[in-house]
Design a protein around this motif. Structure first.
Motif, PDB file in Angstrom:
ATOM      1  N   ILE A   1       9.093  -5.336  24.474  1.00 25.27           N
ATOM      2  CA  ILE A   1      10.090  -4.605  23.689  1.00 25.27           C
ATOM      3  C   ILE A   1      11.093  -3.861  24.579  1.00 25.27           C
ATOM      4  CG2 ILE A   1      10.387  -2.659  22.110  1.00 25.27           C
ATOM      5  CD1 ILE A   1       7.950  -3.561  20.609  1.00 25.27           C
ATOM      6  N   PRO A   2      10.658  -3.176  25.652  1.00 28.71           N
ATOM      7  CA  PRO A   2      11.662  -2.470  26.476  1.00 28.71           C
ATOM      8  C   PRO A   2      12.690  -3.393  27.121  1.00 28.71           C
ATOM      9  CG  PRO A   2       9.462  -1.618  26.909  1.00 28.71           C
ATOM     10  CD  PRO A   2       9.288  -2.852  26.079  1.00 28.71           C
ATOM     11  N   THR A   3      12.387  -4.653  27.257  1.00 27.45           N
ATOM     12  CA  THR A   3      13.321  -5.575  27.917  1.00 27.45           C
ATOM     13  C   THR A   3      14.269  -6.251  26.931  1.00 27.45           C
ATOM     14  OG1 THR A   3      11.837  -7.471  27.703  1.00 27.45           O
ATOM     15  CG2 THR A   3      11.560  -6.056  29.641  1.00 27.45           C
ATOM     16  N   ASP A   4      14.171  -5.895  25.631  1.00 28.50           N
ATOM     17  CA  ASP A   4      14.972  -6.548  24.590  1.00 28.50           C
ATOM     18  C   ASP A   4      14.669  -8.036  24.468  1.00 28.50           C
ATOM     19  OD1 ASP A   4      16.239  -4.361  23.605  1.00 28.50           O
ATOM     20  OD2 ASP A   4      17.950  -4.499  24.978  1.00 28.50           O
TER      21      ASP A   4
ATOM     22  N   THR B   1       4.964   0.657  16.460  1.00 30.27           N
ATOM     23  CA  THR B   1       5.903   1.545  15.763  1.00 30.27           C
ATOM     24  C   THR B   1       6.552   2.523  16.735  1.00 30.27           C
ATOM     25  OG1 THR B   1       4.572   1.357  13.755  1.00 30.27           O
ATOM     26  CG2 THR B   1       6.114   3.187  13.880  1.00 30.27           C
ATOM     27  N   LEU B   2       5.771   3.114  17.623  1.00 32.26           N
ATOM     28  CA  LEU B   2       6.329   4.057  18.599  1.00 32.26           C
ATOM     29  C   LEU B   2       7.288   3.365  19.556  1.00 32.26           C
ATOM     30  CD1 LEU B   2       3.153   6.204  19.399  1.00 32.26           C
ATOM     31  CD2 LEU B   2       5.084   6.785  17.925  1.00 32.26           C
ATOM     32  N   ALA B   3       6.874   2.162  20.063  1.00 25.50           N
ATOM     33  CA  ALA B   3       7.751   1.452  21.002  1.00 25.50           C
ATOM     34  C   ALA B   3       9.043   1.009  20.319  1.00 25.50           C
ATOM     35  CB  ALA B   3       7.012   0.247  21.569  1.00 25.50           C
ATOM     36  N   THR B   4       8.939   0.558  19.080  1.00 26.39           N
ATOM     37  CA  THR B   4      10.142   0.145  18.360  1.00 26.39           C
ATOM     38  C   THR B   4      11.025   1.339  18.027  1.00 26.39           C
ATOM     39  OG1 THR B   4       8.850  -1.658  17.383  1.00 26.39           O
ATOM     40  CG2 THR B   4      10.962  -1.162  16.371  1.00 26.39           C
ATOM     41  N   ALA B   5      10.416   2.471  17.646  1.00 28.98           N
ATOM     42  CA  ALA B   5      11.196   3.677  17.368  1.00 28.98           C
ATOM     43  C   ALA B   5      11.942   4.146  18.609  1.00 28.98           C
ATOM     44  CB  ALA B   5      10.276   4.778  16.837  1.00 28.98           C
ATOM     45  N   ALA B   6      11.288   4.098  19.760  1.00 32.28           N
ATOM     46  CA  ALA B   6      11.964   4.490  21.006  1.00 32.28           C
ATOM     47  C   ALA B   6      13.112   3.560  21.349  1.00 32.28           C
ATOM     48  CB  ALA B   6      10.947   4.516  22.143  1.00 32.28           C
TER      49      ALA B   6
ATOM     50  N   LEU C   1      15.780   3.904  17.666  1.00 31.62           N
ATOM     51  CA  LEU C   1      16.373   5.222  17.484  1.00 31.62           C
ATOM     52  C   LEU C   1      16.891   5.742  18.825  1.00 31.62           C
ATOM     53  CD1 LEU C   1      13.680   6.800  15.119  1.00 31.62           C
ATOM     54  CD2 LEU C   1      15.823   5.657  14.485  1.00 31.62           C
ATOM     55  N   PRO C   2      18.056   6.375  18.838  1.00 30.57           N
ATOM     56  CA  PRO C   2      18.641   6.870  20.112  1.00 30.57           C
ATOM     57  C   PRO C   2      18.004   8.162  20.572  1.00 30.57           C
ATOM     58  CG  PRO C   2      20.133   7.351  18.306  1.00 30.57           C
ATOM     59  CD  PRO C   2      18.978   6.599  17.705  1.00 30.57           C
ATOM     60  N   ILE C   3      16.684   8.132  20.723  1.00 33.76           N
ATOM     61  CA  ILE C   3      15.991   9.345  21.148  1.00 33.76           C
ATOM     62  C   ILE C   3      16.101   9.458  22.670  1.00 33.76           C
ATOM     63  CG2 ILE C   3      13.787  10.546  21.194  1.00 33.76           C
ATOM     64  CD1 ILE C   3      13.016   9.048  18.683  1.00 33.76           C
ATOM     65  N   GLY C   4      16.595  10.598  23.137  1.00 32.36           N
ATOM     66  CA  GLY C   4      16.694  10.846  24.576  1.00 32.36           C
ATOM     67  C   GLY C   4      17.971  10.306  25.200  1.00 32.36           C
ATOM     68  N   ARG C   5      18.719   9.442  24.512  1.00 31.02           N
ATOM     69  CA  ARG C   5      19.939   8.897  25.108  1.00 31.02           C
ATOM     70  C   ARG C   5      21.152   9.750  24.762  1.00 31.02           C
ATOM     71  NH1 ARG C   5      17.340   4.084  23.410  1.00 31.02           N
ATOM     72  NH2 ARG C   5      18.638   3.939  21.525  1.00 31.02           N
ATOM     73  N   ARG C   6      21.147  10.418  23.620  1.00 28.53           N
ATOM     74  CA  ARG C   6      22.210  11.330  23.213  1.00 28.53           C
ATOM     75  C   ARG C   6      21.638  12.272  22.169  1.00 28.53           C
ATOM     76  NH1 ARG C   6      24.237   9.506  18.342  1.00 28.53           N
ATOM     77  NH2 ARG C   6      23.786   7.313  17.801  1.00 28.53           N
ATOM     78  N   GLU C   7      22.468  13.119  21.675  1.00 29.33           N
ATOM     79  CA  GLU C   7      21.999  14.079  20.691  1.00 29.33           C
ATOM     80  C   GLU C   7      21.586  13.341  19.411  1.00 29.33           C
ATOM     81  OE1 GLU C   7      23.550  18.108  18.379  1.00 29.33           O
ATOM     82  OE2 GLU C   7      24.827  17.093  19.845  1.00 29.33           O
ATOM     83  N   PHE C   8      20.379  13.563  19.002  1.00 35.10           N
ATOM     84  CA  PHE C   8      19.805  12.859  17.855  1.00 35.10           C
ATOM     85  C   PHE C   8      20.129  13.634  16.579  1.00 35.10           C
ATOM     86  CE2 PHE C   8      16.195  11.740  15.057  1.00 35.10           C
ATOM     87  CZ  PHE C   8      16.377  10.367  15.023  1.00 35.10           C
TER      88      PHE C   8
ATOM     89  N   ASP D   1      21.537   9.456  12.470  1.00 36.25           N
ATOM     90  CA  ASP D   1      20.843   8.442  13.275  1.00 36.25           C
ATOM     91  C   ASP D   1      19.466   8.113  12.700  1.00 36.25           C
ATOM     92  OD1 ASP D   1      22.994   8.370  15.012  1.00 36.25           O
ATOM     93  OD2 ASP D   1      22.175   9.970  16.265  1.00 36.25           O
ATOM     94  N   LEU D   2      18.793   9.172  12.211  1.00 34.32           N
ATOM     95  CA  LEU D   2      17.455   8.940  11.640  1.00 34.32           C
ATOM     96  C   LEU D   2      17.550   8.087  10.368  1.00 34.32           C
ATOM     97  CD1 LEU D   2      14.413   9.576  11.682  1.00 34.32           C
ATOM     98  CD2 LEU D   2      14.910  11.632  10.339  1.00 34.32           C
ATOM     99  N   VAL D   3      18.522   8.434   9.491  1.00 39.18           N
ATOM    100  CA  VAL D   3      18.647   7.691   8.239  1.00 39.18           C
ATOM    101  C   VAL D   3      19.070   6.246   8.494  1.00 39.18           C
ATOM    102  CG1 VAL D   3      19.944   7.555   6.066  1.00 39.18           C
ATOM    103  CG2 VAL D   3      19.122   9.768   6.886  1.00 39.18           C
TER     104      VAL D   3
END
Length: 375
Positions: free
Chosen positions: A63-66, A97-102, A105-112, A116-118
């Motif tokens: 998953i991290p490698t797309d 689910t956690l790996a896909t959410a990371a 979802l733009p968590i940690g890359r910009r202001e969440f 973005d959640l919706v």
């Protein structure tokens, strides 16, 4: 398997054709290596039914490698449907689910933000939650159908056993009733013949009365043999102890008919040899039924019984001439004797013919396939 191959080919080729060439490949992969690894990951879905857990772990690690994130719903669906361990399903579902959410979802890359959640939750649900729930539902439905099919097969087996038990009980009941009715009447006939033999002063008809008693005893013995086959009571022998009649007993059958006043000539041709028990028993019953019919319908007619041994066959013919007077035997007839003989001979693969002759007599003939019996 054909469906899985189509799914694997679609997952291996379509994303590469639709997404196009990215500007930068993840983890520094060169272009050919990226597309080759992506295609191999899609082709690996062909084993999703056999190894769903291992394939799901491999896709989660990619998953991290797309690489092949589009294959994740198929892997989670297969794991929920074909997986054997609910604990493995829970752990891998949480990790996926956690790996896909990371990744989604733009968590940690910009202001969440809430937007973005919706906007990201539908993608997360489509990639993880929906295939897991669908796989669990289809797997549970598949298990229920298998249990229902197994229950139906078990009920069918029980029904067959119950029907077989009912048939056995009915056969035993028929055997008891036949014994109570027929054996009682024949026993009375034997007792009365014995009383007549003892009480007769002259010996003119003593031989005939004695013959009646002997025939009645033989009838009782054969009746017990037949009823022994029908009886299935536990602790009793279902097969008769006495040997079944064979062609060696044919002379006694003819002698008994002669003693009853019939004119019978027995002729045997060809090299005589012992045959298998089924063929000999069928031949004996054929002659017995034919002589019984002669006694019923043409008691005073001359009868010729011919046996001819041929290679691989036994030819039997029972001919009676035109009766000179109507029969006075007045014996009951069920009308099924010749039908039963035809069935006996046909089962063995032989031929059977019965009918009137041109001169007014009657002929019963059969060709019975035989095989020699080892001494």
């Amino acid at each position: 398997m054909a469906f899985d191959i189509l799914v694997a080919l679609g997952c291996a080729l379509l994303p590469n054709l639709l997404i196009g060439v990215p500007a930068k490949y993840p983890l520094g992969f060169p272009g050919p290596a990226f597309f080759a690894l992506s295609a191999l990951t899609g082709l690996a879905l062909v084993v999703r039914r056999r190894w769903p857990a291992g394939l799901c772990v491999a896709v989660i690690l990619l998953i991290p490698t797309d690489l092949r994130i589009q294959a994740l719903p198929i892997c989670l669906y297969s794991l929920a449907k074909y997986g054997r361990s609910r604990r493995t399903l829970a752990v891998l579902s949480a990790v996926a689910t956690l790996a896909t959410a990371a990744r989604v979802l733009p968590i940690g890359r910009r202001e969440f933000t809430v937007v973005d959640l919706v906007s990201g939750l539908p993608n997360l649900g489509f990639l993880t939650v929906v295939p897991i729930l669908a796989g669990m539902y289809v797997g549970a439905r598949r298990t229920v159908l298998l249990n229902l099919r197994e229950k139906a097969e078990r009920l069918e087996r029980e029904q067959h056993l119950l029907a077989s038990q009912t048939r056995m009980e009915e056969r035993a009941r028929i055997a008891r009733e036949m014994h109570d009715v027929v054996a009682h009447r024949v026993s009375l006939m034997i007792i009365h013949s014995g009383a007549l033999e003892v009480g007769m002063a002259d010996g003119e008809h003593t031989g005939q009365v004695r013959l009646i008693g002997e025939i009645g005893r033989q009838a009782l013995d054969e009746l017990r043999q037949v009823l022994g086959v029908l009886r299935v009571d536990e602790g009793e022998e279902s097969a008769p102890r006495a040997p079944q009649p064979t062609l060696t007993d044919l002379s006694r059958l003819v002698d008994a008919s002669r003693a009853a006043g019939m004119r019978i000539e027995l002729t045997t041709s060809g090299p005589s040899r012992p045959l298998d028990a089924t063929a000999e028993r069928t031949a004996y019953r054929l002659v017995q039924e034919a002589l019984t019919n002669v006694h019923k319908h043409a008691g005073g007619a001359a009868t010729h019984v011919r046996l001819r041994y041929a290679p691989g066959e036994l030819h039997l013919t029972v001919d009676n001439e035109v009766p000179t007077a109507p029969s006075t035997a007045r014996l009951p007839s069920g009308g099924h004797g010749l039908v039963g003989l035809r069935e006996r001979v046909t089962v063995l693969g032989g031929t059977f013919e019965a009918g009137p002759r041109p001169d007014g007599g009657f002929r019963v003939s059969a060709a019975i396939p035989t095989r020699e019996e080892a001494p």
